[in-house]
Every structure is written in structure tokens, then in C-alpha cells.
Write a protein that holds these residues in place. Structure first.
Motif, mmCIF file in Angstrom:
data_model
loop_
_atom_site.group_PDB
_atom_site.id
_atom_site.type_symbol
_atom_site.label_atom_id
_atom_site.label_comp_id
_atom_site.label_asym_id
_atom_site.label_seq_id
_atom_site.Cartn_x
_atom_site.Cartn_y
_atom_site.Cartn_z
ATOM 1 N N LEU A 37 -26.101 -24.402 17.589
ATOM 2 C CA LEU A 37 -26.749 -25.445 16.798
ATOM 3 C C LEU A 37 -27.176 -24.938 15.424
ATOM 4 C CD1 LEU A 37 -28.985 -27.063 19.581
ATOM 5 C CD2 LEU A 37 -26.838 -27.942 18.664
ATOM 6 N N LEU A 38 -27.656 -23.701 15.352
ATOM 7 C CA LEU A 38 -28.181 -23.185 14.092
ATOM 8 C C LEU A 38 -27.081 -22.784 13.111
ATOM 9 C CD1 LEU A 38 -31.102 -20.992 15.511
ATOM 10 C CD2 LEU A 38 -31.320 -23.155 14.288
ATOM 11 N N THR A 39 -25.940 -22.357 13.636
ATOM 12 C CA THR A 39 -24.843 -21.962 12.745
ATOM 13 C C THR A 39 -23.939 -23.124 12.368
ATOM 14 O OG1 THR A 39 -23.439 -21.381 14.644
ATOM 15 C CG2 THR A 39 -24.776 -19.609 13.679
ATOM 16 N N ASP A 40 -24.195 -24.266 12.937
ATOM 17 C CA ASP A 40 -23.293 -25.406 12.720
ATOM 18 C C ASP A 40 -23.190 -25.807 11.253
ATOM 19 O OD1 ASP A 40 -21.688 -27.699 13.813
ATOM 20 O OD2 ASP A 40 -23.315 -28.834 12.884
ATOM 21 N N LYS A 41 -24.304 -25.729 10.512
ATOM 22 C CA LYS A 41 -24.278 -26.138 9.102
ATOM 23 C C LYS A 41 -23.389 -25.226 8.268
ATOM 24 C CE LYS A 41 -28.755 -26.030 8.870
ATOM 25 N NZ LYS A 41 -30.145 -26.078 8.361
ATOM 26 N N ALA A 66 -36.737 -17.869 8.465
ATOM 27 C CA ALA A 66 -37.852 -17.582 9.366
ATOM 28 C C ALA A 66 -37.868 -18.510 10.575
ATOM 29 C CB ALA A 66 -39.176 -17.700 8.593
ATOM 30 N N ASN A 67 -37.566 -19.789 10.374
ATOM 31 C CA ASN A 67 -37.614 -20.737 11.481
ATOM 32 C C ASN A 67 -36.587 -20.409 12.557
ATOM 33 O OD1 ASN A 67 -39.693 -22.226 10.301
ATOM 34 N ND2 ASN A 67 -38.275 -23.489 9.136
ATOM 35 N N SER A 68 -35.404 -19.967 12.152
ATOM 36 C CA SER A 68 -34.371 -19.601 13.126
ATOM 37 C C SER A 68 -34.790 -18.375 13.931
ATOM 38 C CB SER A 68 -33.046 -19.332 12.412
ATOM 39 O OG SER A 68 -32.581 -20.491 11.752
ATOM 40 N N SER A 124 -22.561 -13.687 19.594
ATOM 41 C CA SER A 124 -22.330 -15.127 19.739
ATOM 42 C C SER A 124 -22.025 -15.779 18.395
ATOM 43 C CB SER A 124 -23.560 -15.793 20.372
ATOM 44 O OG SER A 124 -23.790 -15.309 21.679
ATOM 45 N N THR A 125 -22.760 -15.404 17.367
ATOM 46 C CA THR A 125 -22.500 -15.983 16.043
ATOM 47 C C THR A 125 -21.137 -15.552 15.508
ATOM 48 O OG1 THR A 125 -23.673 -14.159 14.954
ATOM 49 C CG2 THR A 125 -24.954 -16.135 15.464
ATOM 50 N N CYS A 126 -20.725 -14.312 15.819
ATOM 51 C CA CYS A 126 -19.401 -13.854 15.388
ATOM 52 C C CYS A 126 -18.304 -14.629 16.103
ATOM 53 C CB CYS A 126 -19.247 -12.360 15.651
ATOM 54 S SG CYS A 126 -20.311 -11.304 14.643
ATOM 55 N N ILE A 127 -18.507 -14.898 17.387
ATOM 56 C CA ILE A 127 -17.522 -15.680 18.148
ATOM 57 C C ILE A 127 -17.432 -17.099 17.599
ATOM 58 C CG2 ILE A 127 -17.033 -16.691 20.412
ATOM 59 C CD1 ILE A 127 -18.243 -14.170 21.653
ATOM 60 N N LEU A 128 -18.572 -17.677 17.277
ATOM 61 C CA LEU A 128 -18.594 -19.038 16.744
ATOM 62 C C LEU A 128 -17.961 -19.123 15.356
ATOM 63 C CD1 LEU A 128 -22.198 -20.059 17.870
ATOM 64 C CD2 LEU A 128 -20.054 -20.970 18.764
#
Length: 297
Positions: A37-41, A66-68, A124-128
Motif C-alpha cells: 500500500l505504501l509503495t503504490d504511489k 516518518a509516517n511510513s 518486499s519493496t524490492c520485489i514490488l
């Protein structure tokens, strides 16, 4: 040497409990969903504008905010809310080893588990990022578009020119990961101590710690107290020094031309805080009133 082996045995016993543990599965599953959800943008912007993407940039632009960091670190409360877990094997450990050694094993487990969880978030972010992302240590067209225009601010992606001009993706990732690790260890060391100080007090302490970081935020304070634009810079510097969450935010540091804390100051802040709470936990365990009600089948 034998005592070190005992510490590792206590730590490995905690890791063995991860097998088919719904609490652990929920923490890691929720962490992956949050990464999505956070990397979607970032991913949507790159795809919509047909821009290239460096494989670490989804992590950099997501957790440079900071929020993430706050949201993902809260998942650690699911892993450590009941630490130390006083289950059936604890009496057998305490018969063979002393309390301090047992607690050192708990601390080692806490540190390793936090590190593994954050590695999972990074992977996970690298996979996404997908197969189209490249691994070279160079900023992408997506980073340039987000940083040198107002688009990043409009879609709430913390891409800053000073980050691009003063660092490269791999170095930036190491610092962001290190700051997240320091913040997370400080939070979970507080949770551990409060659980020893008062039963179930760790969860409440972790929530209050996170709430403090969210409230002591220049943007939040400026909105609440209607601080003029001219005075927001001073507020930004002040809260950059006193807020643990701002210490964990990469761009909220001194890169040579402002009065924010330097990176080494934040690392020292997190190290000192974590060591303090771990030391208090070791002291508390000496007089901790263990209460075992028997074993369960």
C-alpha cells in the motif's frame, strides 16, 4: 564461552516458536500488505509516466517518510507485545542458567527478530518494484521527476533534491535502514522493560511512544497551533532534535547547511536509549516475581 552458548540457545528457543505461530504470520503478512500500500504511489507514478526505476527507490521514497516508519514499526508490537514470553519451557531454562543469562538471550532474540523483520520489509519493496527496475547505483528518471518538480509534494512522496545530490541509492538505503532499525530497537527495548515493570504495560508503552513521535511533528504542530510559515523552520529544527521519529527520518538530518541533527547523532541517540532500557531490563529481572501456574498439554 559456555555462557554465550546459553544465550544463543535461549534466543533460538524463541525463534522455534515462530513455526505456525499466527501472531508472527500476522505481523509479517501485515508488513507485506503495508509495503504494497505504501509503495503504490511510487510504482504507479513510474508506470504512468513510463519512467525507469532503481530497485531500491520504492524503499527509499516510502520509508524516508516518518509516517511510513511509524506504521510499519507498529507491526513489531505484534511480535514483542508479550515479551518475555513466560511459557512452559522458561522454568527449565531458569533451573540451568541464571536470570541475567536468560534475559540476555531474550535481548538477543529481540534484536535479531527486529533486524529480520526490517530485512523482510526491504526485500518486499524490492520485489514490488518489479522486473523492470534496475540494480545500478544511480538515481532513476522517476527520482529526478519527483525531486526536481512539485509532483512529489503533490502526491505526498518525500523525494528531496538534497537526497539526490548528496548521496546514491545504496548509501541512502543503508542509512534509512539503519535509522529504522535504531528507532525500532528503541521502541521494542522500551516495550520489554515496561512488560517487566508492569504486566502488559509494554503494549501501552509502545503505543504511547509511537503517538509521541506522531504528535511531536513539525507539520502536525504547525497545523494545531497555526504557526506562521516564517517560524516553522525553527519548529522544524526543535522537533527534529527531540522527536525519536524525526531522528528516524532520513531527510530530517543535517547535510551541511542547516541545524538539524547529523546522522551519527541519531545513531548515538538510538544506541544510548536502547542500551539504557536493556540495562534496566537486566536490573529488573534480578527481582522479577516469576509466577508459573503449571504446565499445559
Amino acid at each position: 564461552m559456555y555462557r554465550i552458548k546459553q544465550i544463543f540457545l535461549v534466543s533460538s528457543a524463541n525463534f522455534r516458536k515462530w513455526r505456525k505461530n499466527p501472531q508472527v504470520l500476522l505481523a509479517f503478512g501485515l508488513g507485506f500488505v503495508l509495503c504494497f500500500l505504501l509503495t503504490d504511489k511510487v510504482l504507479a507514478f513510474s508506470e504512468a509516466h513510463h519512467c525507469t526505476l532503481q530497485i531500491l527507490e520504492p524503499f527509499i521514497w516510502t520509508f524516508g517518510d516518518a509516517n511510513s516508519i511509524l506504521i510499519v514499526s507498529l507491526c513489531l508490537l505484534l511480535l514483542f507485545a508479550d515479551l518475555p514470553n513466560l511459557n512452559n519451557d522458561v522454568p527449565f531454562f531458569l533451573i540451568r542458567i541464571n536470570r541475567v543469562t536468560w534475559m540476555l538471550g531474550q535481548i538477543l532474540y529481540l534484536m535479531l527478530a527486529t533486524f529480520l523483520y526490517l530485512c523482510f520489509i526491504l526485500v518486499s519493496t524490492c520485489i514490488l518494484a518489479g522486473a523492470k527496475a534496475y540494480p545500478a547505483n544511480l538515481w532513476s528518471d522517476t527520482a529526478a521527476a519527483l525531486s526536481y518538480s512539485q509532483i512529489g509534494k503533490k502526491i505526498a512522496i518525500p523525494a528531496f533534491v538534497k537526497v539526490l545530490e548528496l548521496s546514491f541509492p545504496y548509501r541512502c538505503t543503508v542509512h534509512i535502514f539503519g535509522l529504522m532499525l535504531g528507532y525500532s530497537l528503541l521502541m521494542v527495548s522500551l516495550v520489554l522493560y515496561l512488560n517487566l515493570f508492569r504486566s502488559k504495560g509494554g503494549m501501552m508503552g509502545g503505543v504511547l511512544f509511537s503517538a509521541f513521535g506522531f504528535v511531536i511533528n513539525p507539520e502536525v504542530i504547525a497545523k494545531w497551533f497555526h504557526i506562521p510559515q516564517a517560524q516553522q523552520r525553527m519548529a522544524n529544527i526543535l522537533f527534529g532534535w527531540i522527536s525519536p521519529l524525526n531522528h528516524a527520518t532520513y531527510y530530517m538530518h543535517n547535510f551541511g547547511y542547516d541545524n538539524l541533527p547529523k546522522l551519527w547523532v541519531s545513531y548515538l541517540f538510538f544506541l544510548a536509549g536502547s542500551v539504557l532500557f536493556f540495562a534496566l531490563s537486566l536490573r529488573k529481572i534480578r527481582t522479577y516475581p516469576f509466577d508459573f501456574t503449571g504446565t499445559q498439554r
